[in-house]
Design an enzyme around this catalytic site. Structure first.
Site, PDB file in Angstrom:
ATOM      1  N   GLU A  33     -28.199 -17.414  -1.847  1.00  0.00           N
ATOM      2  CA  GLU A  33     -29.777 -18.398  -1.633  1.00  0.00           C
ATOM      3  C   GLU A  33     -30.730 -18.219  -1.154  1.00  0.00           C
ATOM      4  O   GLU A  33     -30.943 -17.118  -1.001  1.00  0.00           O
ATOM      5  CB  GLU A  33     -29.178 -20.123  -0.962  1.00  0.00           C
ATOM      6  CG  GLU A  33     -27.525 -20.339  -1.542  1.00  0.00           C
ATOM      7  CD  GLU A  33     -27.873 -21.325  -2.361  1.00  0.00           C
ATOM      8  OE1 GLU A  33     -29.456 -21.106  -3.440  1.00  0.00           O
ATOM      9  OE2 GLU A  33     -26.902 -21.885  -3.218  1.00  0.00           O
ATOM     10  N   ASP A  53     -33.138 -22.291  -8.828  1.00  0.00           N
ATOM     11  CA  ASP A  53     -34.406 -22.193  -7.437  1.00  0.00           C
ATOM     12  C   ASP A  53     -33.902 -20.637  -7.587  1.00  0.00           C
ATOM     13  O   ASP A  53     -34.713 -19.474  -5.841  1.00  0.00           O
ATOM     14  CB  ASP A  53     -33.462 -22.763  -5.921  1.00  0.00           C
ATOM     15  CG  ASP A  53     -32.242 -22.115  -5.871  1.00  0.00           C
ATOM     16  OD1 ASP A  53     -31.366 -21.157  -6.428  1.00  0.00           O
ATOM     17  OD2 ASP A  53     -31.619 -22.428  -4.788  1.00  0.00           O
ATOM     18  N   ASP A  81     -18.075 -14.568  -6.503  1.00  0.00           N
ATOM     19  CA  ASP A  81     -18.940 -15.162  -5.245  1.00  0.00           C
ATOM     20  C   ASP A  81     -16.962 -16.383  -5.726  1.00  0.00           C
ATOM     21  O   ASP A  81     -15.784 -16.981  -6.373  1.00  0.00           O
ATOM     22  CB  ASP A  81     -19.486 -15.746  -5.149  1.00  0.00           C
ATOM     23  CG  ASP A  81     -19.721 -16.690  -7.175  1.00  0.00           C
ATOM     24  OD1 ASP A  81     -19.539 -17.201  -7.938  1.00  0.00           O
ATOM     25  OD2 ASP A  81     -21.536 -17.029  -7.329  1.00  0.00           O
ATOM     26  N   HIS A 136     -31.639 -18.357  -7.350  1.00  0.00           N
ATOM     27  CA  HIS A 136     -30.282 -17.514  -6.885  1.00  0.00           C
ATOM     28  C   HIS A 136     -29.138 -16.782  -7.738  1.00  0.00           C
ATOM     29  O   HIS A 136     -29.668 -17.365  -8.706  1.00  0.00           O
ATOM     30  CB  HIS A 136     -29.391 -17.730  -5.889  1.00  0.00           C
ATOM     31  CG  HIS A 136     -28.460 -19.307  -6.692  1.00  0.00           C
ATOM     32  ND1 HIS A 136     -28.911 -21.125  -6.798  1.00  0.00           N
ATOM     33  CD2 HIS A 136     -27.535 -19.100  -7.322  1.00  0.00           C
ATOM     34  CE1 HIS A 136     -27.906 -21.349  -7.835  1.00  0.00           C
ATOM     35  NE2 HIS A 136     -27.223 -20.164  -8.188  1.00  0.00           N
TER      36      HIS A 136
END
Length: 261
Positions: free
Chosen positions: A143, A136, A67, A138
């Protein structure tokens, strides 16, 4: 999915580096998927030590990062192309231009994302992908709510992810970009072997969902349950929420030495 619970980050780095060493010996022109963040640092340090000792070489290998932030200047220290170069690429013997990443400064973002997908495919696909996991759930910057079939694209970062990453920007949340380019979950699933690393108590719930929860876009990493070859490397703190922790320990202890990870 194989769950391996180890003593600390250093032991995790050794186990993962051994798998990469075996891959490079078997396939010197292997394609590696490189993650940034704190989770893989022990792996990179161990690989650097092995390269310096002459035990492995990356001269024929390729690398693709997961990314990139959108809009950070080319010389920004937190631009992921610069980060991966500092922590790993410049410390080993990759050929010039052998490691590529999404172009967060592209004028045409959709075209840049498509070009990145094509570059990975042209290289023959990723042989071993290193991953971390967010609090979370990801992976890369996919996400919660991300399509389980997604490909490389632009994403808006959640506030939680930006809070988690603010430490890399001097604790200034406003300095953390709001958008990124990321390999999609479908892109990551194309890798032949995935090695996910998680350490620390803050990752325990995400790890529990990843390994033992239902597959759901609310916890994007759970898509890895459908992958044929995933290795999850944990320390005790990250494994603390696992219900089958004793079984995972027993399975790894009794594993044949020849099998590797």
């Amino acid at each position: 999915m194989e769950v391996v619970i180890l003593t600390d980050a250093r032991e995790i780095g050794t186990v993962a580096a051994e798998a990469i060493t075996e891959l490079l010996h078997r396939k010197p022109a292997a394609v590696l998927g490189l993650a940034t963040g704190s989770s893989p640092l022990a792996i990179y340090d161990e690989l650097v030590a092995r390269c310096e000792a002459g035990a492995i070489s990356f001269k024929q290998a390729r690398g693709f990062t997961l990314d990139e932030y959108v809009g950070l200047p080319a010389d920004h220290p937190q631009r992921y192309r610069n980060v991966i170069d500092e922590v790993f690429v410049s410390r080993v013997d990759f050929a010039p231009g052998a490691v590529d990443g999404p172009d967060g400064l592209a004028a045409d973002i959709p075209a840049a994302c498509a070009a990145y997908e094509n570059a990975i495919q042209a290289a023959g696909g990723v042989d071993l992908q290193i991953l971390g996991i967010g609090t979370d759930g990801h992976i890369a910057f996919n996400e919660p709510g991300s399509s389980l079939a997604s490909r490389t694209r632009i994403k808006t970062l959640t506030r939680q992810t930006r809070l988690d990453n603010a430490r890399f920007f001097g604790g200034d949340l406003d300095a953390v970009p709001t958008h990124c380019l990321t390999q999609g979950l479908g892109t990551i699933m194309d890798a032949r072997h995935i090695v996910l690393v998680a350490t620390g108590r803050s990752k325990a719930e995400a790890v529990h969902q990843l390994v033992e929860g239902a597959v759901s876009a609310l916890w994007p990493a759970t898509i890895l349950q459908h992958h044929p070859h995933v290795t999850v490397l944990l320390d005790d703190a990250a494994a603390r929420r696992l219900q089958l922790v004793d079984y995972y320990r027993e399975t790894y202890r009794s594993k044949p030495d020849w099998q590797g990870i």
